[in-house]
Design a protein around this motif. Structure first.
Motif, PDB file in Angstrom:
ATOM      1  N   PHE A 163       0.800  -1.223   0.000  1.00 37.93           N
ATOM      2  CA  PHE A 163       0.000   0.000   0.000  1.00 37.93           C
ATOM      3  C   PHE A 163       0.834   1.276   0.000  1.00 37.93           C
ATOM      4  O   PHE A 163       0.466   2.253  -0.670  1.00 37.93           O
ATOM      5  CB  PHE A 163      -0.990  -0.014   1.170  1.00 37.93           C
ATOM      6  N   PRO A 164       1.954   1.343   0.737  1.00 37.06           N
ATOM      7  CA  PRO A 164       2.769   2.562   0.641  1.00 37.06           C
ATOM      8  C   PRO A 164       3.262   2.816  -0.779  1.00 37.06           C
ATOM      9  O   PRO A 164       3.280   3.964  -1.238  1.00 37.06           O
ATOM     10  CB  PRO A 164       3.938   2.283   1.601  1.00 37.06           C
ATOM     11  N   LEU A 165       3.661   1.746  -1.481  1.00 40.61           N
ATOM     12  CA  LEU A 165       4.112   1.896  -2.859  1.00 40.61           C
ATOM     13  C   LEU A 165       2.966   2.333  -3.764  1.00 40.61           C
ATOM     14  O   LEU A 165       3.140   3.193  -4.641  1.00 40.61           O
ATOM     15  CB  LEU A 165       4.696   0.567  -3.356  1.00 40.61           C
ATOM     16  N   TYR A 166       1.799   1.769  -3.571  1.00 35.83           N
ATOM     17  CA  TYR A 166       0.636   2.149  -4.376  1.00 35.83           C
ATOM     18  C   TYR A 166       0.293   3.628  -4.181  1.00 35.83           C
ATOM     19  O   TYR A 166       0.079   4.372  -5.151  1.00 35.83           O
ATOM     20  CB  TYR A 166      -0.558   1.266  -4.014  1.00 35.83           C
ATOM     21  N   MET A 167       0.263   4.056  -2.928  1.00 35.53           N
ATOM     22  CA  MET A 167      -0.120   5.437  -2.651  1.00 35.53           C
ATOM     23  C   MET A 167       0.908   6.427  -3.185  1.00 35.53           C
ATOM     24  O   MET A 167       0.559   7.497  -3.684  1.00 35.53           O
ATOM     25  CB  MET A 167      -0.335   5.627  -1.148  1.00 35.53           C
ATOM     26  N   HIS A 168       2.188   6.078  -3.084  1.00 32.59           N
ATOM     27  CA  HIS A 168       3.231   7.010  -3.512  1.00 32.59           C
ATOM     28  C   HIS A 168       3.459   6.958  -5.017  1.00 32.59           C
ATOM     29  O   HIS A 168       3.570   8.008  -5.672  1.00 32.59           O
ATOM     30  CB  HIS A 168       4.535   6.687  -2.775  1.00 32.59           C
ATOM     31  N   GLU A 169       3.512   5.752  -5.597  1.00 26.02           N
ATOM     32  CA  GLU A 169       3.863   5.603  -7.004  1.00 26.02           C
ATOM     33  C   GLU A 169       2.676   5.777  -7.948  1.00 26.02           C
ATOM     34  O   GLU A 169       2.833   6.299  -9.050  1.00 26.02           O
ATOM     35  CB  GLU A 169       4.503   4.225  -7.245  1.00 26.02           C
ATOM     36  N   LEU A 213      -0.877   6.818  -6.868  1.00 26.96           N
ATOM     37  CA  LEU A 213      -1.729   7.962  -6.534  1.00 26.96           C
ATOM     38  C   LEU A 213      -0.943   9.262  -6.440  1.00 26.96           C
ATOM     39  O   LEU A 213      -1.530  10.346  -6.440  1.00 26.96           O
ATOM     40  CB  LEU A 213      -2.462   7.701  -5.218  1.00 26.96           C
ATOM     41  N   GLY A 214       0.378   9.161  -6.297  1.00 24.21           N
ATOM     42  CA  GLY A 214       1.195  10.368  -6.244  1.00 24.21           C
ATOM     43  C   GLY A 214       1.150  11.103  -4.920  1.00 24.21           C
ATOM     44  O   GLY A 214       1.420  12.315  -4.868  1.00 24.21           O
ATOM     45  N   LEU A 215       0.814  10.406  -3.841  1.00 26.51           N
ATOM     46  CA  LEU A 215       0.770  11.048  -2.534  1.00 26.51           C
ATOM     47  C   LEU A 215       2.183  11.265  -2.001  1.00 26.51           C
ATOM     48  O   LEU A 215       3.106  10.519  -2.313  1.00 26.51           O
ATOM     49  CB  LEU A 215      -0.024  10.194  -1.546  1.00 26.51           C
ATOM     50  N   SER A 216       2.343  12.286  -1.183  1.00 25.37           N
ATOM     51  CA  SER A 216       3.640  12.562  -0.572  1.00 25.37           C
ATOM     52  C   SER A 216       3.965  11.503   0.478  1.00 25.37           C
ATOM     53  O   SER A 216       3.080  10.769   0.932  1.00 25.37           O
ATOM     54  CB  SER A 216       3.630  13.941   0.088  1.00 25.37           C
ATOM     55  N   ARG A 240      -7.524   1.525  -8.480  1.00 30.50           N
ATOM     56  CA  ARG A 240      -6.932   1.992  -9.725  1.00 30.50           C
ATOM     57  C   ARG A 240      -6.266   3.360  -9.529  1.00 30.50           C
ATOM     58  O   ARG A 240      -6.223   3.889  -8.423  1.00 30.50           O
ATOM     59  CB  ARG A 240      -8.018   2.082 -10.813  1.00 30.50           C
ATOM     60  N   GLU A 241      -5.787   3.959 -10.633  1.00 29.37           N
ATOM     61  CA  GLU A 241      -5.126   5.269 -10.570  1.00 29.37           C
ATOM     62  C   GLU A 241      -6.060   6.354 -10.065  1.00 29.37           C
ATOM     63  O   GLU A 241      -5.617   7.305  -9.411  1.00 29.37           O
ATOM     64  CB  GLU A 241      -4.618   5.661 -11.962  1.00 29.37           C
ATOM     65  N   SER A 242      -7.332   6.224 -10.374  1.00 22.58           N
ATOM     66  CA  SER A 242      -8.289   7.268 -10.035  1.00 22.58           C
ATOM     67  C   SER A 242      -9.050   7.000  -8.739  1.00 22.58           C
ATOM     68  O   SER A 242      -9.984   7.732  -8.413  1.00 22.58           O
ATOM     69  CB  SER A 242      -9.297   7.423 -11.181  1.00 22.58           C
ATOM     70  N   SER A 243      -8.674   5.973  -8.010  1.00 21.66           N
ATOM     71  CA  SER A 243      -9.402   5.640  -6.772  1.00 21.66           C
ATOM     72  C   SER A 243      -9.253   6.769  -5.758  1.00 21.66           C
ATOM     73  O   SER A 243      -8.149   7.301  -5.577  1.00 21.66           O
ATOM     74  CB  SER A 243      -8.876   4.337  -6.178  1.00 21.66           C
TER      75      SER A 243
END
Length: 480
Positions: free
Chosen positions: A298-304, A306-309, A362-365
């Protein structure tokens, strides 16, 4: 079958306030130990730059720690039953504090890894003793509640590790991850030495320890985890990997033969013939493997994707830990009232549904959906751990509490170590690449989805194990 009560041989007479202070003191160490098992991951790039080594070399900062804990906990559980839990716990806390200071000040990577091994020995000492000491402090009727708190502490340390590691590393540098253990550990050590009753001299005896079994277990766990650790980089057909995994198979077989023949086994394999204990420990092991799937991905998903900091990613990860912290004590209370079967089955049902649901991200979630799924995963872990632990511990009785707790702690650390490796292997299989950064979101999501669907399947196996744990007749009273 009615619930088998854990009857401590020496209960404390402390008042209510003193009991909770004792519980806080004995669980301080295990929280730190589990934080240190995962917090270090976010600091690896900074360590690589400072020490001038690559990330592959730094994996042993984590692996050496988990490997040591996995190897020593069964031995220490047996030792604590023989000479007393307070002695082992006190020495473990002091060892962990000293080792944490040394790791935080290490001038080179080999020195750091050596002290991580010492840190793992200290962590193993209190992981093998906290549950029997905590159960001896509270009335028998509160067993599920206390196990819920302990379970939430263990899982919260694991789940909060990356977030806390990121905050500390960003603010004070990576060494602060280990140096913070010194003041926190001293608080716990003072509480243990001042409040936990002395070990009964009457019950102390010269321990009969299975040294050959201990040696074989170390060889098995070491070769297994080293083989799995080298495989992604060297390849499964490499002579080193084949040699390590072959050694693991041989030493595992020799260990089983030794434990079945000796009168003083390190891990009494005959206990696994007991329906509740055997199936319960299998379900527990699978839950520990699954705990690392979302913690890693999940950290990789959110950062890579979704683009979250990094900061917001760490904040989102706390949803999982907070939900687990809130649910674990409630699950203990529920299991004390209705038994362990129903909460465990509900927890695994939620886990299966959440893993399947998360595979559709997905990317837009939206971020709220990600936070909700993380919270559901945390709640399912919190709901499962204490009822299952209560059943497993209760099936053997208090005279074997150290052994049972040591086995559970060993499975926890072995499961987490295997969970990380399995996540990496499955991701590479489904994504077609080991890379997580710089690849298309579609490739990342393919790996992400595949790992989570396999996780749902493993959770279904754990569900089946719980059903077999209680036999064909569903019990609604206080089962095990």
């Amino acid at each position: 079958m009615t619930e088998t009560q854990v009857q401590p041989t020496q209960r404390t007479t402390a008042g209510t306030a003193a009991r909770w202070i004792i519980l806080f003191s004995v669980t301080t160490g295990t929280f730190m130990a589990n934080v240190d098992a995962t917090a270090v991951v976010v600091a690896l790039p900074m360590m690589a730059k400072e020490f001038g080594v690559d990330i592959d070399s730094l994996q042993w900062v984590l692996s050496a720690y988990l490997l040591t804990i996995t190897a020593v906990v069964p031995f220490l559980g047996k030792l604590s039953d023989a000479i007393g839990g307070k002695r082992i716990l006190s020495i473990g806390l002091l060892t962990f504090i000293v080792a944490s200071l040394a790791v935080g000040l290490a001038p080179a990577l080999p020195v750091m890894i050596a002290f991580r091994v010492l840190q793992g020995i200290g962590a193993g000492m209190f992981m093998a003793t906290i549950t029997p000491l905590a159960l001896a402090t509270f009335p028998v009727g509160q067993r599920g509640r206390i196990l819920g708190i302990i379970g939430s502490t263990v899982a919260a340390g694991t789940l909060l590790g990356p977030a806390l590691g990121g905050v500390l590393t960003g603010a004070f540098g990576w060494r602060s991850i280990f140096l913070i253990n010194v003041p926190v550990g001293l608080i716990g050590a003072i509480g243990v030495m001042a409040l936990v009753p002395k070990d009964s001299k009457k019950g102390a005896r010269t321990p009969r320890l299975d040294v050959p079994g201990f040696t074989l277990f170390i060889m098995f766990s070491s070769s297994l985890l080293l083989g799995l650790g080298f495989a992604p980089r060297l390849g499964w057909s490499h002579v080193v990997v084949l040699g390590l995994l072959g050694t693991a198979v041989v030493t595992c077989g020799l260990f089983v033969l030794r434990e079945l023949k000796t009168a003083v086994p390190l891990i009494n394999l005959r206990h696994f013939r007991r329906r509740v204990y055997g199936w319960g420990t299998l379900a527990a092991f699978l839950s520990y493997v699954l705990l690392l799937f979302p913690a890693f991905l999940f950290p990789l998903y959110m950062h890579e994707v979704l683009g979250l900091s990094i900061g917001l990613t760490g904040l989102m990860l706390t949803c999982q830990a907070v939900a687990m912290l809130l649910v674990s004590p409630l699950s203990g209370w529920w299991s004390d009232r209705v038994g362990s079967r129903r909460p465990a089955l509900v927890a695994l049902s939620v886990m299966i549904a959440t893993f399947v649901g998360a595979s559709f991200l997905r990317e837009s979630s939206p971020t709220w959906l990600v936070a909700a799924l993380l919270a559901l995963i945390g709640a399912s872990v919190g709901l499962f751990s204490s009822p299952n632990s209560s059943a497993v511990m209760g099936d053997l009785g208090q005279d074997q509490a150290g052994v049972a707790n040591g086995t559970i702690a060993t499975l926890r650390n072995l499961g987490r170590a295997i969970g990380v490796t399995l996540t990496v292997l499955l991701y590479q299989l489904f994504a077609g690449s080991p890379a997580t950064a710089g690849i298309s979101p579609g490739h990342f999501l393919a790996g992400f989805q595949g790992v989570l669907l396999v996780g749902a399947g493993l959770a279904a196996v754990a569900f089946l194990a719980v059903l077999l744990m209680y036999g064909r007749r569903g019990r609604t009273t206080k089962e095990m």
